[in-house]
Design a protein around this motif. Sequence first.
Motif, mmCIF file in Angstrom:
data_model
loop_
_atom_site.group_PDB
_atom_site.id
_atom_site.type_symbol
_atom_site.label_atom_id
_atom_site.label_comp_id
_atom_site.label_asym_id
_atom_site.label_seq_id
_atom_site.Cartn_x
_atom_site.Cartn_y
_atom_site.Cartn_z
ATOM 1 N N GLU A 76 0.859 -1.087 0.064
ATOM 2 C CA GLU A 76 0.047 -0.165 -0.041
ATOM 3 C C GLU A 76 0.905 1.296 0.060
ATOM 4 O O GLU A 76 0.453 2.268 -0.671
ATOM 5 N N LYS A 77 2.100 1.070 0.697
ATOM 6 C CA LYS A 77 2.706 2.480 0.767
ATOM 7 C C LYS A 77 4.285 2.117 1.391
ATOM 8 O O LYS A 77 4.240 0.917 2.110
ATOM 9 N N HIS A 107 11.718 3.952 -6.068
ATOM 10 C CA HIS A 107 10.600 3.796 -7.084
ATOM 11 C C HIS A 107 11.056 2.585 -8.072
ATOM 12 O O HIS A 107 10.145 1.778 -8.563
ATOM 13 N N VAL A 122 7.580 0.688 -7.140
ATOM 14 C CA VAL A 122 6.219 1.373 -6.515
ATOM 15 C C VAL A 122 5.966 2.658 -7.239
ATOM 16 O O VAL A 122 7.001 3.265 -7.365
ATOM 17 N N SER A 123 4.737 3.209 -7.471
ATOM 18 C CA SER A 123 4.484 4.454 -7.869
ATOM 19 C C SER A 123 5.037 5.382 -6.752
ATOM 20 O O SER A 123 5.069 5.148 -5.600
ATOM 21 N N TYR A 124 5.181 6.926 -7.322
ATOM 22 C CA TYR A 124 5.609 7.802 -6.202
ATOM 23 C C TYR A 124 4.673 8.191 -5.336
ATOM 24 O O TYR A 124 4.812 8.621 -4.331
ATOM 25 N N ASP A 125 3.376 7.996 -5.674
ATOM 26 C CA ASP A 125 2.207 8.357 -4.870
ATOM 27 C C ASP A 125 2.108 7.305 -3.740
ATOM 28 O O ASP A 125 1.272 7.631 -2.727
ATOM 29 N N LYS A 126 2.903 6.141 -3.957
ATOM 30 C CA LYS A 126 2.903 5.245 -2.830
ATOM 31 C C LYS A 126 4.140 5.115 -2.011
ATOM 32 O O LYS A 126 4.448 4.226 -1.064
ATOM 33 N N GLU A 138 6.236 7.491 0.759
ATOM 34 C CA GLU A 138 6.159 8.696 1.637
ATOM 35 C C GLU A 138 7.323 8.683 2.459
ATOM 36 O O GLU A 138 7.764 7.857 3.185
ATOM 37 N N GLU A 188 3.971 -0.510 4.303
ATOM 38 C CA GLU A 188 2.542 -1.013 4.842
ATOM 39 C C GLU A 188 1.925 -1.499 3.666
ATOM 40 O O GLU A 188 2.043 -1.334 2.679
ATOM 41 N N TYR A 189 1.169 -2.633 3.965
ATOM 42 C CA TYR A 189 0.370 -3.547 3.108
ATOM 43 C C TYR A 189 -1.120 -3.217 3.176
ATOM 44 O O TYR A 189 -1.729 -2.540 4.060
ATOM 45 N N ASN A 190 -1.791 -3.807 2.230
ATOM 46 C CA ASN A 190 -2.990 -3.610 1.906
ATOM 47 C C ASN A 190 -4.124 -3.946 2.975
ATOM 48 O O ASN A 190 -5.319 -3.332 3.054
#
Length: 385
Positions: A169-170, A226, A231-235, A237, A251-253
């Motif tokens: 997720e992140k 990335h 992983v996309s930049y939106d994910k 942090e 962090e996972y879904n």
Amino acid sequence: MKSISILGATGSIGTQTLEVMRSNSEKYTLIGASANSNYNKMIDIINEFKPKFVALMDDLAYHKVKTYCKDNNLNTEVIHGLEGLNTIASCDEADIVVTSVVGMIGLIPTLMAINSGKDIALANKETLVAAGDIVMDAARKNKVRILPVDSEHGAIFQCIQGNDKNNIEKILLTASGGPFRGKKRNELVNIMPHDALKHPKWNMGKKISIDSSTLMNKGLEVIEAHWLFEVSYDKIEVVIHPQSIIHSMVEYNDGSVIAQLANPDMKLPIQYALNYPERFNAVIPRLDFYKLNLLTFEKPDTETFRCLKLAYEAGKTGGNMPTIMNSANEIAVNLFLENRIKYLEIEKIIEECMNKFEYIRTPTIDDIIYTDKNVKKYVKNKYCK
């Protein structure tokens, strides 16, 4: 026994890699080592580890080491300049290449190592920042592993073991905040190089220490993450964690967050990269949880430290924009260390170059090298008068 080449053997990461090798000397042999100009340290490395090849970039250092080896009848072959870097990176005997040189100079030797089928213990941030698509594509084609040496990426790498990347997720990339954490822009106007070199947690080289103070180091790590973890930049942090005990988290879904914790010491991620997937006995002090009174987290101040925001913009834009950003930062940091520009001019130069230079959506390696050269030339000509 694993055969290792080290690009940048006398720098911070290279020196700590040698410490890891000493701790399990029966597990490793040093095949090649490079340095810029520190011939005294290189002579010590030759005497202790007896590598087959060494390379020196500096003319004087090259002649000093070559003469020493000849006078003492040593079998180490001494090579000069980029030819030496490329030889050490691609020599048949090496199993893994530690790329710990700082700057764009590490890109071509790293690609040569990959194309020669060598696993990479990656500490050179610029390689993936400037040419992530090209480097990762080469690694896939040559079935080569890119093993992160950065403490943050090493932590993420450990946190994803045994998990499906599609469930991420992140990525939570931790940062100490550097020596100026909590300060506002008006307090940074008169910062001098010696102020910015005082990192509160890590012992690093000059360039990386300055990058850490501006948060550009974290921006470069965002771009690296990335490419390394797809992983996309939106994910991705960034989280300020001043104690530097949690080195990063995933962090996972399902809401689970997996973190990697350890005392702040680069020898741990170096050891893990060299031995993956095995774990060897600890080379750093163990955590004492009874003494961990407080772990805190903050949001980064990207209005004060604008380099992090610029890095996100460059990464999301893609193409040769990260190269433009990285090259501008590299030369600007050098100028700051030479007292030629003010501290806040680092970010100004980066933004100026990102707005000025031609954008190439799908750059070749020649485009990247050309962009790097032109950006640095422009900044030098403008700010070194």
